[in-house]
Design a protein around this motif. Structure first.
Motif, short mmCIF file in Angstrom:
data_model
loop_
_atom_site.label_atom_id
_atom_site.label_comp_id
_atom_site.label_asym_id
_atom_site.label_seq_id
_atom_site.Cartn_x
_atom_site.Cartn_y
_atom_site.Cartn_z
N UNK A 1 0.83 -1.20 0.00
CA UNK A 1 0.00 0.00 0.00
C UNK A 1 0.87 1.25 0.00
N UNK A 2 1.95 1.22 0.78
CA UNK A 2 2.85 2.38 0.86
C UNK A 2 3.46 2.71 -0.50
N UNK A 3 3.82 1.67 -1.26
CA UNK A 3 4.42 1.90 -2.58
C UNK A 3 3.46 2.62 -3.51
N UNK A 4 2.21 2.13 -3.56
CA UNK A 4 1.21 2.77 -4.43
C UNK A 4 0.88 4.17 -3.94
N UNK A 5 0.76 4.31 -2.62
CA UNK A 5 0.40 5.60 -2.06
C UNK A 5 1.49 6.64 -2.26
N UNK A 6 2.76 6.20 -2.26
CA UNK A 6 3.86 7.15 -2.44
C UNK A 6 3.85 7.75 -3.84
N UNK A 7 3.48 6.95 -4.85
CA UNK A 7 3.40 7.49 -6.22
C UNK A 7 2.26 8.49 -6.35
N UNK A 8 1.10 8.14 -5.79
CA UNK A 8 -0.03 9.07 -5.85
C UNK A 8 0.26 10.31 -5.00
N UNK A 9 0.94 10.11 -3.88
CA UNK A 9 1.30 11.25 -3.03
C UNK A 9 2.28 12.18 -3.72
N UNK A 10 3.23 11.59 -4.48
CA UNK A 10 4.19 12.43 -5.22
C UNK A 10 3.47 13.29 -6.26
N UNK A 11 2.44 12.72 -6.89
CA UNK A 11 1.66 13.50 -7.86
C UNK A 11 0.92 14.65 -7.18
N UNK A 12 0.35 14.37 -6.00
CA UNK A 12 -0.35 15.43 -5.27
C UNK A 12 0.63 16.51 -4.82
N UNK A 13 1.84 16.10 -4.43
CA UNK A 13 2.84 17.06 -3.97
C UNK A 13 3.19 18.07 -5.05
N UNK A 14 2.95 17.73 -6.31
CA UNK A 14 3.22 18.66 -7.39
C UNK A 14 2.34 19.91 -7.28
N UNK A 15 1.18 19.79 -6.64
CA UNK A 15 0.34 20.97 -6.43
C UNK A 15 0.95 21.88 -5.37
N UNK A 16 1.54 21.26 -4.34
CA UNK A 16 2.15 22.04 -3.27
C UNK A 16 3.36 22.81 -3.77
N UNK A 17 4.13 22.15 -4.64
CA UNK A 17 5.34 22.78 -5.19
C UNK A 17 5.12 23.21 -6.64
N UNK A 18 3.91 23.61 -6.95
CA UNK A 18 3.56 23.94 -8.34
C UNK A 18 4.39 25.10 -8.88
N UNK A 19 4.59 26.14 -8.08
CA UNK A 19 5.29 27.34 -8.57
C UNK A 19 6.72 27.03 -9.01
N UNK A 20 7.57 26.41 -8.16
CA UNK A 20 8.92 26.11 -8.61
C UNK A 20 8.97 25.10 -9.75
N UNK A 21 8.04 24.14 -9.75
CA UNK A 21 8.01 23.17 -10.84
C UNK A 21 7.63 23.83 -12.17
N UNK A 22 6.68 24.74 -12.13
CA UNK A 22 6.30 25.46 -13.34
C UNK A 22 7.43 26.33 -13.85
#
Length: 549
Positions: free
Chosen positions: A475-496
């Motif tokens: 579960x942790x493995x799958x959740x970490x990938x989905x969590x990494x995608x969500x984290x892109x919203x938190x760090x949207x400005x530097x990623x953009x």
């Protein structure tokens, strides 16, 4: 541990050499496949292989992050193998795009490998060695500065994928595996033909050198060169699953075991990356008579790919096949951005590509977690006994569905919003807006239907099938990938900002040529009079000393 201090100036080469050397070491350890409940010697060998593979993949992630930090400053890092100067020797080039793809590859690979150590790696022979060879091919394809070596790394990752696809055995895997091998061999043959034509006309396969020489080819030779670029578009389009070359993907990815299918989520991005490098940059703006050769084909095919992919997802009868079709649809969305041929669109496409890859990889792992708790129904989208973890798995599917559909404030929404803004005032604006919005709605509809069947329309007359697959490790493995995608919203400005700078750097052909070719690159750049995009007003201006990098 700082990889830069450990490897020094050899850091770019280590992105390829670490998985390569790890794969060789794992082969020397011997076959670690078979039942985990085998002899003590077999179990110890499997545990050793797991530890080495995980440590190597984690080191690869640290190397990729360090290279991305260095690339973020705008400087291109060129590693000359054997200290031979380009274009005569092999060069590895780390720019923002290459570094981004390395980070994405390792970010997907580490949790996928962690998931595989939950038991899948013991279902076949040499899983970990093949996994590392796959990473070697992926990393090499992203950092090479030469078209022929791009072909070589393509073959490395494909050979590993042939065996990984059949991992766990089974009639269906062998059946689709045969189709997969034959089609890829045909694509490889076309790749060599395209490369041969380009070399015959330009005398080079170095990407920086090609970007300067292609504009000088005119007349009948330019027509042959354009044909070669379209041949490569066919090859890369097949790898990326661009319609009509994508029909192999759903059955292939759905048949693979979950960790292999999740790793394969990054394979289609090798095709996308190659189209951007070759058809977008080398045969893009300032390519003389061969400029924008792929543009009349790329955007219409991308729109069709996105639509057909989501319609396939709606018609899917199993969860893995639904996710596989969403893979096709997401590739189509990224290719729409590439087909617009603007800096803003490329930036949007890169941002969306990262989040969609993470979500798709997470969905493949989640598919097996759900299937393992549904008894004989497995991954079929039909009512069955209730799963053991309905709240957790249901929320994970809801999160993935919202991101895949592009609901705010998740990164899928931000990527699609950037793409819609980039298409404003474009001749295909209406078509782009219609397809992107429709695909988002239909993707949400397809995943909502799947969630409704899996978690709501359950058969309470059947007993629960237990908590098989409910291991916290999986579960942790799958959740970490989905969590990494969500984290892109938190760090949207530097990623953009990073993706915008990446798109701008791709259009700065003279800077790339100077970094790779040195003084010779600067001389040819002046002759070819290339252009770059000015950040001040987003208009094309000549690259001169008055407008430095």
């Amino acid at each position: 541990m700082n990889p830069a201090l450990l490897f020094g100036s050899h850091l770019p080469a280590m992105a390829v050499m670490v998985p390569a050397l790890t794969a060789v070491l794992l082969l020397l350890i011997g076959d670690h496949g078979g039942d985990e409940r085998g002899s003590d010697h077999s179990r110890r060998k499997l545990l050793l292989a797991r530890s080495i593979a995980l440590l190597s993949t984690a080191l690869g992630l640290m190397i990729a992050i360090e290279l991305a930090v260095q690339a973020n400053g705008g400087e291109l890092t060129v590693y000359r193998m054997g200290d031979w100067p380009a274009p005569f020797g092999i060069v590895l080039v780390i720019d923002r795009l290459a570094a981004l793809m390395l980070v994405l590859t390792s970010t997907v690979a580490l949790p996928v490998l962690w998931y595989a150590t939950g038991g899948w790696d013991a279902h076949g022979r040499y899983f970990h060695a093949l996994f590392q060879f796959q990473l070697m091919g992926l990393s090499g394809a992203f950092v090479t500065g030469d078209l022929f070596n791009l072909f070589v790394f393509f073959e490395v990752l494909l050979i590993a994928s042939y065996v990984l696809l059949a991992h766990g055995q089974g009639r269906e895997r062998y059946r689709v595996g045969m189709h997969y091998v034959v089609l890829n061999l045909a694509a490889s043959a076309l790749f060599l033909i395209g490369v041969a034509l380009i070399y015959a006309l330009t005398g080079t396969l170095n990407m920086a050198d090609l970007a300067l020489r292609v504009p000088m080819i005119e007349g009948p030779e330019a027509a042959v060169l354009q044909a070669a670029s379209l041949i490569l578009l066919v090859v890369f389009g097949f790898k990326a699953a661009l319609v009509p070359l994508s029909m192999w993907l759903p059955a292939t990815y759905a048949a693979a075991c979950a960790p292999v299918a999740a790793l394969f989520a990054i394979m289609t991005k090798v095709g996308v990356y190659s189209i951007l490098r070759v058809n977008g940059v080398i045969f893009g703006a300032d390519a003389g008579a061969s400029a924008f050769t792929a543009q009349p084909w790329l955007l219409p095919l991308a729109l069709m790919t996105s639509l057909i992919g989501v319609f396939g997802a709606l018609a899917a009868k199993t969860l893995p096949r639904l996710v596989a079709w969403l893979t096709v649809s997401s590739v189509g969305t990224v290719m729409i951005a590439l087909g617009l041929y603007t800096e803003a669109a490329w930036s949007a496409g890169l941002y969306y590509m990262v989040q969609s890859t993470l979500v798709i990889a997470g969905l493949f792992l989640l598919s097996e977690l759900v299937a393992a708790q549904r008894g004989d129904a497995a991954d079929l989208l039909e009512p069955a006994s209730p799963v053991a973890q309905p709240a957790l798995l249901g929320l994970m599917l809801l999160l993935a569905a919202a991101s895949a559909a592009g609901l705010p404030p998740l990164p899928g929404f931000l990527g699609k919003l950037m793409l819609l803004e980039a298409s404003s005032m474009h001749g295909w604006q209406t078509a782009v807006w219609t397809v992107v919005l429709l695909v988002g709605f239909l993707a949400m509809l397809g995943l909502a239907r799947a969630g409704n069947v899996l978690f709501w329309h359950v058969r309470h007359d059947l007993p629960p099938c237990g908590d098989s697959g409910a291991s916290p490790k999986l579960v942790t493995a799958a959740l970490s990938l989905l969590g990494a995608a969500v984290a892109m919203s938190i760090f949207a400005a530097p990623l953009m900002r990073y993706t915008a700078a990446t798109a701008q750097q791709l259009l700065d052909r003279p800077a790339y040529a100077r970094a790779v070719l040195g003084d010779q690159g600067g001389m040819h750049a002046d002759t070819a009079r290339p252009y770059r995009l000015a950040p001040e007003d987003q208009t094309s201006i000549p690259f001169t000393e008055e407008h430095p990098q």
